[in-house]
Design a protein around this motif. Structure first.
Motif, mmCIF file in Angstrom:
data_model
loop_
_atom_site.group_PDB
_atom_site.id
_atom_site.type_symbol
_atom_site.label_atom_id
_atom_site.label_comp_id
_atom_site.label_asym_id
_atom_site.label_seq_id
_atom_site.Cartn_x
_atom_site.Cartn_y
_atom_site.Cartn_z
ATOM 1 N N ARG A 104 0.830 -1.200 0.000
ATOM 2 C CA ARG A 104 0.000 0.000 0.000
ATOM 3 C C ARG A 104 0.868 1.255 0.000
ATOM 4 O O ARG A 104 1.804 1.383 0.791
ATOM 5 N N HIS A 105 0.596 2.175 -0.915
ATOM 6 C CA HIS A 105 1.328 3.433 -1.063
ATOM 7 C C HIS A 105 2.813 3.221 -1.368
ATOM 8 O O HIS A 105 3.645 4.100 -1.133
ATOM 9 N N GLY A 106 3.138 2.051 -1.903
ATOM 10 C CA GLY A 106 4.531 1.751 -2.227
ATOM 11 C C GLY A 106 4.677 1.186 -3.624
ATOM 12 O O GLY A 106 3.870 1.462 -4.513
ATOM 13 N N HIS A 107 5.717 0.397 -3.813
ATOM 14 C CA HIS A 107 6.026 -0.193 -5.111
ATOM 15 C C HIS A 107 6.130 -1.709 -4.993
ATOM 16 O O HIS A 107 6.448 -2.239 -3.933
ATOM 17 N N ALA A 108 5.859 -2.363 -6.106
ATOM 18 C CA ALA A 108 6.027 -3.809 -6.166
ATOM 19 C C ALA A 108 6.439 -4.189 -7.581
ATOM 20 O O ALA A 108 6.176 -3.446 -8.537
ATOM 21 N N ALA A 109 7.049 -5.343 -7.693
ATOM 22 C CA ALA A 109 7.518 -5.842 -8.985
ATOM 23 C C ALA A 109 6.996 -7.249 -9.193
ATOM 24 O O ALA A 109 6.415 -7.869 -8.288
ATOM 25 N N THR A 110 7.220 -7.773 -10.392
ATOM 26 C CA THR A 110 6.792 -9.134 -10.691
ATOM 27 C C THR A 110 7.395 -10.122 -9.706
ATOM 28 O O THR A 110 6.736 -11.086 -9.290
ATOM 29 N N ALA A 111 8.639 -9.894 -9.309
ATOM 30 C CA ALA A 111 9.279 -10.798 -8.340
ATOM 31 C C ALA A 111 8.518 -10.826 -7.021
ATOM 32 O O ALA A 111 8.442 -11.870 -6.356
ATOM 33 N N ASP A 112 7.946 -9.697 -6.621
ATOM 34 C CA ASP A 112 7.162 -9.654 -5.388
ATOM 35 C C ASP A 112 5.886 -10.480 -5.533
ATOM 36 O O ASP A 112 5.456 -11.144 -4.580
ATOM 37 N N LEU A 113 5.265 -10.416 -6.710
ATOM 38 C CA LEU A 113 4.074 -11.233 -6.927
ATOM 39 C C LEU A 113 4.428 -12.711 -6.918
ATOM 40 O O LEU A 113 3.703 -13.529 -6.329
ATOM 41 N N ARG A 114 5.530 -13.061 -7.543
ATOM 42 C CA ARG A 114 5.959 -14.463 -7.529
ATOM 43 C C ARG A 114 6.128 -14.960 -6.084
ATOM 44 O O ARG A 114 5.696 -16.077 -5.742
ATOM 45 N N ALA A 115 6.770 -14.161 -5.260
ATOM 46 C CA ALA A 115 6.987 -14.561 -3.871
ATOM 47 C C ALA A 115 5.659 -14.724 -3.136
ATOM 48 O O ALA A 115 5.485 -15.665 -2.339
ATOM 49 N N LEU A 116 4.727 -13.840 -3.421
ATOM 50 C CA LEU A 116 3.421 -13.919 -2.768
ATOM 51 C C LEU A 116 2.643 -15.137 -3.249
ATOM 52 O O LEU A 116 1.919 -15.777 -2.466
ATOM 53 N N VAL A 117 2.775 -15.466 -4.529
ATOM 54 C CA VAL A 117 2.123 -16.665 -5.057
ATOM 55 C C VAL A 117 2.664 -17.910 -4.352
ATOM 56 O O VAL A 117 1.912 -18.833 -4.003
ATOM 57 N N ARG A 118 3.981 -17.952 -4.124
ATOM 58 C CA ARG A 118 4.550 -19.101 -3.411
ATOM 59 C C ARG A 118 3.988 -19.192 -1.992
ATOM 60 O O ARG A 118 3.703 -20.284 -1.484
ATOM 61 N N GLU A 119 3.827 -18.034 -1.340
ATOM 62 C CA GLU A 119 3.211 -18.028 -0.010
ATOM 63 C C GLU A 119 1.792 -18.575 -0.063
ATOM 64 O O GLU A 119 1.369 -19.373 0.783
ATOM 65 N N ALA A 120 1.040 -18.117 -1.056
ATOM 66 C CA ALA A 120 -0.367 -18.512 -1.155
ATOM 67 C C ALA A 120 -0.503 -19.985 -1.501
ATOM 68 O O ALA A 120 -1.403 -20.676 -1.020
ATOM 69 N N GLY A 121 0.416 -20.506 -2.360
ATOM 70 C CA GLY A 121 0.315 -21.885 -2.800
ATOM 71 C C GLY A 121 0.967 -22.880 -1.878
ATOM 72 O O GLY A 121 0.578 -24.047 -1.821
ATOM 73 N N GLY A 122 1.975 -22.415 -1.130
ATOM 74 C CA GLY A 122 2.705 -23.339 -0.271
ATOM 75 C C GLY A 122 3.537 -24.306 -1.082
ATOM 76 O O GLY A 122 3.665 -24.215 -2.292
ATOM 77 N N ASP A 123 4.111 -25.286 -0.420
ATOM 78 C CA ASP A 123 4.984 -26.267 -1.078
ATOM 79 C C ASP A 123 4.291 -27.599 -1.336
ATOM 80 O O ASP A 123 4.883 -28.530 -1.862
ATOM 81 N N THR A 124 3.048 -27.702 -0.916
ATOM 82 C CA THR A 124 2.328 -28.960 -1.118
ATOM 83 C C THR A 124 0.965 -28.666 -1.686
ATOM 84 O O THR A 124 0.447 -27.558 -1.528
ATOM 85 N N PRO A 125 0.346 -29.638 -2.344
ATOM 86 C CA PRO A 125 -0.990 -29.390 -2.868
ATOM 87 C C PRO A 125 -1.937 -29.009 -1.742
ATOM 88 O O PRO A 125 -1.818 -29.465 -0.615
ATOM 89 N N GLY A 126 -2.907 -28.153 -2.074
ATOM 90 C CA GLY A 126 -3.863 -27.725 -1.074
ATOM 91 C C GLY A 126 -4.821 -26.743 -1.669
ATOM 92 O O GLY A 126 -5.241 -26.886 -2.798
ATOM 93 N N GLY A 127 -5.131 -25.705 -0.915
ATOM 94 C CA GLY A 127 -6.030 -24.685 -1.419
ATOM 95 C C GLY A 127 -7.295 -24.665 -0.599
ATOM 96 O O GLY A 127 -7.448 -25.336 0.409
ATOM 97 N N GLY A 128 -8.250 -23.896 -1.063
ATOM 98 C CA GLY A 128 -9.488 -23.731 -0.340
ATOM 99 C C GLY A 128 -10.470 -24.834 -0.664
ATOM 100 O O GLY A 128 -10.168 -25.832 -1.317
ATOM 101 N N ASP A 129 -11.728 -24.633 -0.198
ATOM 102 C CA ASP A 129 -12.758 -25.630 -0.414
ATOM 103 C C ASP A 129 -13.350 -25.536 -1.810
ATOM 104 O O ASP A 129 -14.351 -26.164 -2.117
ATOM 105 N N ASP A 130 -12.727 -24.735 -2.687
ATOM 106 C CA ASP A 130 -13.259 -24.552 -4.033
ATOM 107 C C ASP A 130 -12.415 -25.298 -5.067
ATOM 108 O O ASP A 130 -12.487 -25.036 -6.258
ATOM 109 N N GLY A 131 -11.574 -26.215 -4.620
ATOM 110 C CA GLY A 131 -10.909 -27.105 -5.565
ATOM 111 C C GLY A 131 -9.544 -26.670 -6.025
ATOM 112 O O GLY A 131 -8.948 -27.329 -6.868
#
Length: 464
Positions: A394-421
């Protein structure tokens, strides 16, 4: 929060901006006469050195400087082309500061280059300022690089019949003889290209409960009709993306036709042809509002990453369609995927080149990338990622590398996810992003999950 800083010249605008210092704050005190298109002003810049500095180079185009003061003392300067070079009375060490006051004047106009005419432009009656990507120097001296943010104060005097809209709420308006002076609140940190003034014979009225609209009196019925779902749109976006990031939101509708709408910090500008009573620009209304989160609050460090601005804003159009009872985001994604597949496959999303940075393929492929992530992660993880993105940067800067890192956080290292498949391994997510971001060939979209997807409007209403 310390303001963001660039580390290198922007590769798409290598002659703009300087890396040796940052401007923490701009105080612009300007006077403008509409009929002769005459701008006069004093811009006071709070400059902070990032490395040893004996000269400050600013960007200024088409306007003539008559005096520069450093900490209240007149100093020498040179002005050639669009470069204003100022030598402070003493060299600055890293962290050292100097206040530069630049007095300047002239007949402003747009800069002309790769992206056409950009910046200060006269309307039939008034002014539009469209700064993206290199138009800010057409009306004030600045360190013009997308990787810098600063706060702004603006005081703007003009002929009494005209109204001024800028990037923050109005603090006060004073009248003297035939002029009115508009003083605006201080802004949140913003990039130079997002700074704007809009001058016209506007009435400014409430836009539902969540904004205001500036338009001429004869446009009132058409504009009211076309923006009648504004509060609903605002609520959906806040529910999906997080709290609106700025103090105010203003929609400006010029009396002239415009080729495209444009975003500015805290404002969106449409032409009379966009809000004409036919409600034909609903997706554009959604697109420009979405930019307040994606591009204006969370900004790119360099123009190579423009897909982050435009991909999120384009995907927001599809989300609004789905939430508003129109075609789903998946329907729209597959329709646009089919169209893109029939076009040339010569664009790399994370480096489209200056010539193609505003190509519609950047917008649509960026949105498709996000939809592919949504299908892969599942809705719970995907929308959690989006809200983390808007909060963390918020009120700052981000790059594609930051999104990649956030995607790894969201996905984790093992299969998973929400109740929507959803769900995927970290390596699978890296492979997915590699295909969409770094290769020219258009990847296929993942299949729809078998589990029914939760209703978007219900998701937005939950507001985590």
């Amino acid at each position: 929060m310390p303001h963001s800083r660039a580390t290198d010249p922007d590769p798409y605008l290598p002659d703009h901006g300087a890396r040796g210092f940052v401007v923490d704050h701009y105080d612009l005190r300007l006077r403008y006469r509409v009929e002769p298109n005459r701008l006069e002003g004093v811009a006071t810049l709070a400059v902070r050195a990032l490395e040893p500095l004996d000269q400050v180079r600013l960007d200024l185009a088409g306007l003539r400087v008559s005096r520069v003061e450093a900490d209240g003392r007149a100093v020498k300067y040179t002005q050639r082309g669009r470069a204003l070079r100022v030598r402070p009375p003493r060299p600055l060490e890293p962290g050292g500061t100097v206040e530069l006051a630049v007095t300047y004047a002239g007949n402003p106009g747009p800069s002309r280059g790769t992206w056409g005419e950009v910046g200060w432009e006269e309307l039939t009656a008034g002014v539009i300022v469209a700064g993206q990507p290199d138009g800010a120097p057409t009306w004030f001296p600045c360190n013009d690089h997308p990787g810098y943010k600063a706060t702004y104060d603006l005081t703007f005097s003009t002929d009494a019949p005209y109204t001024v809209v800028a990037n923050a709420p109005v603090r006060r308006v004073t009248r003297r003889a035939g002029t009115r002076t508009w003083t605006f609140e201080r802004t949140e940190p913003m990039c130079t290209y997002l700074a704007t003034v809009q001058v016209g014979r506007y009435d400014v009225v409430a836009l539902g409960a969540r904004g205001e609209v500036a338009r001429e009196a004869e446009q009132a019925a058409d504009v009211t009709h076309d923006l009648d779902r504004h509060d609903e749109l605002f609520e959906v976006f806040e529910g999906l993306f997080g709290p609106y990031p700025f103090a105010a939101y203003t929609v400006v509708v010029t009396p002239d036709d415009l080729e495209i709408p444009l975003e500015a910090h805290g404002a969106s500008v449409f032409g009379a042809n966009h809000l004409d009573g036919e409600r034909g620009s609903d997706r554009l209304v959604a697109h420009e509002l979405a930019h307040q989160w994606f591009g204006n609050s969370v900004s790119v460090r360099t123009w190579r990453d423009i897909w982050l601005n435009e991909g999120f804003a384009c995907y927001a159009e599809w989300l609004w369609s789905e939430a508003g009872g129109g075609p789903t985001a998946d329907d729209l994604a597959r329709e646009h995927h089919e169209r893109l597949a029939a076009l040339d496959q010569d664009l790399v999303l994370i480096d489209p080149t200056p010539a193609l940075m505003f190509d519609d393929r950047v917008y649509k492929r960026g949105a498709l990338t996000l939809h592919a992530l949504r299908l892969t992660l599942g809705d719970d993880a995907f929308f959690g990622l989006v809200r983390t993105w808007t909060e963390r940067f918020r009120h700052g800067h981000a790059a594609t590398a930051d999104l990649r890192a956030l995607v790894r956080e969201a996905g984790g290292d093992t299969p998973g996810g929400g109740d929507d498949g959803g769900g995927a391994t970290g390596s699978a997510l890296d492979d997915l992003l590699d295909a969409w971001l770094e290769r020219t060939a258009l990847p296929g979209l993942p299949p729809q999950p078998e589990a029914p997807r939760p209703d978007l409007r219900e998701r937005a209403a939950r507001r985590p």
